[in-house]
Design a protein around this motif. Structure first.
Motif, mmCIF file in Angstrom:
data_model
loop_
_atom_site.group_PDB
_atom_site.id
_atom_site.type_symbol
_atom_site.label_atom_id
_atom_site.label_comp_id
_atom_site.label_asym_id
_atom_site.label_seq_id
_atom_site.Cartn_x
_atom_site.Cartn_y
_atom_site.Cartn_z
ATOM 1 N N ILE A 18 40.260 121.091 47.616
ATOM 2 C CA ILE A 18 41.542 120.256 47.113
ATOM 3 C C ILE A 18 42.508 120.984 47.553
ATOM 4 O O ILE A 18 42.763 122.241 46.698
ATOM 5 C CB ILE A 18 41.443 119.664 45.848
ATOM 6 N N PHE A 19 43.377 120.834 48.467
ATOM 7 C CA PHE A 19 44.669 121.822 48.762
ATOM 8 C C PHE A 19 45.809 120.958 48.167
ATOM 9 O O PHE A 19 46.133 119.850 48.642
ATOM 10 C CB PHE A 19 44.639 121.872 50.227
ATOM 11 N N ASP A 20 46.627 121.489 47.194
ATOM 12 C CA ASP A 20 47.611 120.852 46.331
ATOM 13 C C ASP A 20 48.864 121.387 47.230
ATOM 14 O O ASP A 20 49.123 122.585 47.114
ATOM 15 C CB ASP A 20 47.739 121.069 45.112
ATOM 16 N N THR A 21 49.499 120.328 47.526
ATOM 17 C CA THR A 21 50.892 120.925 48.160
ATOM 18 C C THR A 21 52.234 120.059 47.657
ATOM 19 O O THR A 21 53.326 119.869 48.054
ATOM 20 C CB THR A 21 51.099 120.433 49.895
ATOM 21 N N SER A 22 52.078 119.888 46.233
ATOM 22 C CA SER A 22 53.220 119.369 45.421
ATOM 23 C C SER A 22 54.347 120.453 45.258
ATOM 24 O O SER A 22 55.540 119.996 45.313
ATOM 25 C CB SER A 22 52.882 119.220 44.027
ATOM 26 N N LEU A 23 54.259 121.536 45.272
ATOM 27 C CA LEU A 23 55.075 122.623 45.304
ATOM 28 C C LEU A 23 56.044 123.127 46.654
ATOM 29 O O LEU A 23 56.897 123.541 46.879
ATOM 30 C CB LEU A 23 54.646 123.685 44.776
ATOM 31 N N SER A 25 63.397 118.562 44.033
ATOM 32 C CA SER A 25 63.592 119.812 43.848
ATOM 33 C C SER A 25 63.239 120.415 42.527
ATOM 34 O O SER A 25 63.856 119.719 41.573
ATOM 35 C CB SER A 25 65.030 120.389 44.499
ATOM 36 N N MET A 26 62.682 121.590 42.607
ATOM 37 C CA MET A 26 62.293 122.231 41.486
ATOM 38 C C MET A 26 62.765 123.753 41.398
ATOM 39 O O MET A 26 62.962 124.318 42.694
ATOM 40 C CB MET A 26 60.965 122.267 41.271
ATOM 41 N N ASN A 27 63.506 124.174 40.264
ATOM 42 C CA ASN A 27 63.696 125.654 40.307
ATOM 43 C C ASN A 27 62.387 126.461 40.164
ATOM 44 O O ASN A 27 61.388 126.220 39.852
ATOM 45 C CB ASN A 27 64.842 125.893 39.339
ATOM 46 N N THR A 28 62.622 127.726 40.113
ATOM 47 C CA THR A 28 61.497 128.659 39.897
ATOM 48 C C THR A 28 60.904 128.365 38.684
ATOM 49 O O THR A 28 59.659 128.574 38.581
ATOM 50 C CB THR A 28 62.112 130.364 39.859
ATOM 51 N N VAL A 77 59.377 117.240 34.607
ATOM 52 C CA VAL A 77 59.990 118.400 35.286
ATOM 53 C C VAL A 77 61.225 117.841 36.407
ATOM 54 O O VAL A 77 62.255 118.412 36.812
ATOM 55 C CB VAL A 77 59.006 119.242 36.220
ATOM 56 N N THR A 78 60.392 116.875 37.283
ATOM 57 C CA THR A 78 61.307 116.135 38.291
ATOM 58 C C THR A 78 62.196 115.059 37.774
ATOM 59 O O THR A 78 63.162 114.740 38.599
ATOM 60 C CB THR A 78 60.542 115.797 39.375
ATOM 61 N N GLY A 79 62.146 114.483 36.414
ATOM 62 C CA GLY A 79 62.728 113.380 36.084
ATOM 63 C C GLY A 79 62.169 112.029 36.794
ATOM 64 O O GLY A 79 62.758 111.016 36.826
ATOM 65 N N ASN A 80 61.157 112.165 37.521
ATOM 66 C CA ASN A 80 60.419 110.948 38.281
ATOM 67 C C ASN A 80 59.116 110.704 37.803
ATOM 68 O O ASN A 80 58.137 111.137 38.400
ATOM 69 C CB ASN A 80 60.568 111.363 39.942
#
Length: 526
Positions: free
Chosen positions: A19-24, A34-37, A292-295
């Protein structure tokens, strides 16, 4: 780390799927995500607990911020013994490869994810190259990266619209130059399950490559088939699925991690494949991403939506109370939820109402009283989208069985000036303490209201953890989640005034907290 899938005819063994997660990376590219560090680090820790095999943490060359976040995650997580393989996206250029190498430097194990558009459209419009030059570019990039990362993945961008013979040529070129994973992405969500199954069956059988090299599938959801296509690719021989939490991503999003993982877990007989994901962490990661994203995911989102394990229809509720396998093909506990939810509404029957009353500590309601209460409940349900615990207590109140707390008045003051600190004034009636008026403060109105309720309830430590607000015609529906003295409580309410809706949601939460405390005391006494 990864193994060549065995899809020989007649083989019924269960094979591992990475499982390759690409959420970030891909997920974050969606507008509004968009997310900050700091936020990426928080989510990366949760993904590590989820035990994804590969975590694509960004595109190092895209921006200094992306490179900083990748380096921070590699520094904090990448050295851990059981950390996911950390990955950065890269174009087939020395500059991108070097940026990824620097960003992933602290990680013990790393992967470079090279991509190059191989369709005629991509070659002509974006790269302005003929096919021989494209193959030379791919070969040069893979050879340049070889030895600088633990693994190399090559993606033939827009693979599903690439001429089949050239797709095989490009994949063989990458594998021959040193790629460990060959990704065949449906970049624009164009294909169908039948087509992608046939493609992967053909590629796994006919693309020349070293024994350790596996195929990966990456599907976008433009036609709503990302999960179906990913599972079809697995059946065709793919050894890795690229996906995101809640299916976030560009345009209509990506394959949803939770859906493909739970499909493999629920139907191993059909897919003959499994993942190493710790499924009991799924709900927590999904919720964290929403915060974190508000979604937050839609209510009817498979696996993690609020309605995924909720039942309102009386026939379904009766069946679930008797044996939840009647209407549930998986357990809510499997994804980290404590139990299913019987939602009380106009479709609910007597079994669900009785079960909810017992859960609230009112299992002693007699036959005649219960019949009257059921009639009152049905009449109320015809006027509400959902009948809450507070509503039930209101119906019971004539027997002296109401709430611990009643809301009398709420006032809110806030403003745009620096010294306009949000302040809430709340007047409440308590069943034994009488009327109390308290004042609370916070960075916003919800925090101020929470503070005022915590003061009234005399809790030692209370914190607002989540607010989920939905516009329902003229009304706002608000659900709040709080941590109160180490206990997680929730409450929900609806009102045309958002402040009153928030106050009544908090009221519901604190009444639930009081009922929990009463139940605990009774259990201790027994």
């Amino acid at each position: 780390m990864l193994h060549e899938p065995d899809v020989s005819e007649g083989d019924v063994s269960t094979r591992p799927i990475a499982i390759f997660d690409t959420s970030l990376r891909d997920g974050e590219q969606a507008p509004g995500f968009s997310m900050n560090t700091a936020q990426k680090l928080k989510l990366a820790h949760a993904l590590s607990k989820l035990k994804v095999d590969v975590m694509e943490v960004g595109f190092a060359a895209a921006s200094p911020g992306d490179a900083e976040a990748i380096h921070a995650i590699a520094s904090e997580i990448g050295y851990l013994p059981h950390a996911p393989l950390l990955c950065s996206l890269s174009r087939c250029t020395e500059g991108d490869i070097s940026a990824a190498e620097r960003a992933l430097g602290p990680a013990r194990h790393s992967r470079l994810h090279l991509f190059f558009g191989t369709s005629d459209l991509q070659l002509a419009a974006k790269h302005k190259m003929e096919k021989p030059e494209a193959l030379a570019t791919i070969e040069r990039a893979v050879k340049t990266a070889r030895g600088r990362f633990t693994e190399i993945e090559f993606s033939a961008e827009d693979a599903l619209r690439t001429e089949p013979a050239f797709l095989k040529e490009a994949l063989e070129c990458a594998a021959g130059a040193g790629a460990d994973v060959l990704n065949v992405p449906d970049t624009v969500g164009y294909t169908s399950p039948e087509e992608i199954y046939a493609l992967f069956a053909d590629l796994t059988a006919n693309v020349a490559r070293p024994d350790h090299v596996i195929f990966s599938t990456h599907n976008h959801n433009d036609l709503g088939m990302a999960v179906a296509n990913s599972l079809a690719a697995v059946r065709g021989g793919a050894g890795q699925v690229e996906c995101t939490i809640n299916g976030i991503g560009e345009r209509a999003g990506n394959c949803a991690l939770e859906e493909v993982v739970m499909a493999l877990k629920t139907r191993p007989d059909h897919y003959q494949a499994t993942s190493g994901v710790e499924t009991r962490e799924i709900f927590a990661v999904s919720r964290l991403l929403g915060e974190v994203t508000g979604n937050a995911p839609p209510r009817n989102k498979a696996i993690v939506g609020r309605n995924a394990f909720a039942h309102e229809a009386g026939i379904h509720q009766h069946g679930v109370l008797a044996d939840r396998r009647t209407y549930e093909i998986m357990s809510p506990e499997d994804i980290g939820l404590p139990s299913n939810a019987l939602v009380l509404g106009k479709h609910s029957g007597k079994h669900a109402l009785r079960a909810r009353l017992e859960a609230l500590g009112h299992g002693d309601v007699g036959g005649n009283r219960f019949e009257k209460l059921y009639g009152d409940f049905k009449r109320l349900a015809d006027t509400r989208r959902e009948v809450t615990d507070n509503d039930l207590c209101d119906l019971l109140a004539e027997d002296g069985r109401g709430h611990a707390w009643e809301l009398v008045r709420v006032e809110m003051r806030t403003g745009t000036k620096a010294n306009d600190r949000p302040t809430a004034k709340v007047t409440l009636d308590h069943a034994t303490r009488g009327r109390l008026t308290t004042i609370g403060h916070g960075t916003g109105p919800f925090e101020a209201l929470t503070d005022a309720f915590c003061v009234a309830a005399e809790v030692k430590q209370g914190m607002l953890e989540s607010v989920d607000a939905h516009q329902l015609s003229r009304e706002m529906e608000i659900e709040v989640g709080l941590s109160v003295d180490g206990v997680t409580i929730t409450g929900r309410s609806q009102h045309t005034d958002v402040v009153i809706a928030a106050a009544e949601a908090l009221l519901a939460a604190f009444n639930n907290y009081a009922r929990m405390a009463d139940a605990s005391r009774l259990a201790s006494a027994a």
